[in-house]
Write a protein that holds these residues in place. Sequence first.
Motif, PDB file in Angstrom:
ATOM      1  N   GLU A  43       0.823  -1.211   0.000  1.00 26.36           N
ATOM      2  CA  GLU A  43       0.000   0.000   0.000  1.00 26.36           C
ATOM      3  C   GLU A  43       0.857   1.260   0.000  1.00 26.36           C
ATOM      4  O   GLU A  43       0.462   2.295   0.547  1.00 26.36           O
ATOM      5  CB  GLU A  43      -0.979  -0.027   1.179  1.00 26.36           C
ATOM      6  N   ARG A  44       2.012   1.186  -0.659  1.00 27.68           N
ATOM      7  CA  ARG A  44       2.879   2.355  -0.845  1.00 27.68           C
ATOM      8  C   ARG A  44       3.101   2.549  -2.340  1.00 27.68           C
ATOM      9  O   ARG A  44       3.113   1.581  -3.114  1.00 27.68           O
ATOM     10  CB  ARG A  44       4.230   2.158  -0.148  1.00 27.68           C
ATOM     11  N   VAL A  45       3.260   3.805  -2.751  1.00 30.14           N
ATOM     12  CA  VAL A  45       3.434   4.122  -4.160  1.00 30.14           C
ATOM     13  C   VAL A  45       4.499   5.203  -4.321  1.00 30.14           C
ATOM     14  O   VAL A  45       4.656   6.072  -3.463  1.00 30.14           O
ATOM     15  CB  VAL A  45       2.092   4.568  -4.803  1.00 30.14           C
ATOM     16  N   GLU A  46       5.229   5.106  -5.419  1.00 28.58           N
ATOM     17  CA  GLU A  46       6.200   6.130  -5.795  1.00 28.58           C
ATOM     18  C   GLU A  46       5.999   6.414  -7.282  1.00 28.58           C
ATOM     19  O   GLU A  46       5.891   5.482  -8.082  1.00 28.58           O
ATOM     20  CB  GLU A  46       7.625   5.647  -5.548  1.00 28.58           C
ATOM     21  N   VAL A  47       5.931   7.691  -7.638  1.00 29.36           N
ATOM     22  CA  VAL A  47       5.790   8.102  -9.039  1.00 29.36           C
ATOM     23  C   VAL A  47       6.997   8.973  -9.381  1.00 29.36           C
ATOM     24  O   VAL A  47       7.316   9.915  -8.653  1.00 29.36           O
ATOM     25  CB  VAL A  47       4.492   8.906  -9.278  1.00 29.36           C
ATOM     26  N   ILE A  48       7.641   8.655 -10.505  1.00 29.07           N
ATOM     27  CA  ILE A  48       8.814   9.405 -10.953  1.00 29.07           C
ATOM     28  C   ILE A  48       8.552   9.940 -12.350  1.00 29.07           C
ATOM     29  O   ILE A  48       8.132   9.198 -13.243  1.00 29.07           O
ATOM     30  CB  ILE A  48      10.065   8.511 -10.968  1.00 29.07           C
ATOM     31  N   ARG A  49       8.776  11.237 -12.524  1.00 29.24           N
ATOM     32  CA  ARG A  49       8.694  11.852 -13.857  1.00 29.24           C
ATOM     33  C   ARG A  49      10.042  11.687 -14.523  1.00 29.24           C
ATOM     34  O   ARG A  49      11.075  11.928 -13.929  1.00 29.24           O
ATOM     35  CB  ARG A  49       8.366  13.342 -13.748  1.00 29.24           C
ATOM     36  N   LEU A  50      10.018  11.306 -15.788  1.00 29.41           N
ATOM     37  CA  LEU A  50      11.246  11.190 -16.561  1.00 29.41           C
ATOM     38  C   LEU A  50      11.355  12.395 -17.491  1.00 29.41           C
ATOM     39  O   LEU A  50      10.357  12.864 -18.020  1.00 29.41           O
ATOM     40  CB  LEU A  50      11.241   9.893 -17.374  1.00 29.41           C
TER      41      LEU A  50
END
Length: 97
Positions: A43-50
Amino acid sequence: MKALVPLLFLIACGASPAPEFLGAKRTDVTLNGRDYTVFQKGERVEVIRLGHARRGEHQQIRATMIALIPRVTGCKLRENTLTGDSGEMRGSLNCPA
């Protein structure tokens, strides 16, 4: 020189997760002409913009990153847990049982 080869390989891989997301499910997404990588572990999320973002684009990018979370994970973001900026965000999720 040999020590440089693994480093160059890691740089070429693109987005790498934070240590807490090692072993997480990875999803690569292109939306509005921009590439993102979403890592979900439990229930953890990480979003990375490239890629590069110009001045004035960050608010819209941040909104896009937040919108990607439920689309990719199928879970609801607990917004009060969200940290980060238009380059990288992390948060907690409420996922259906």
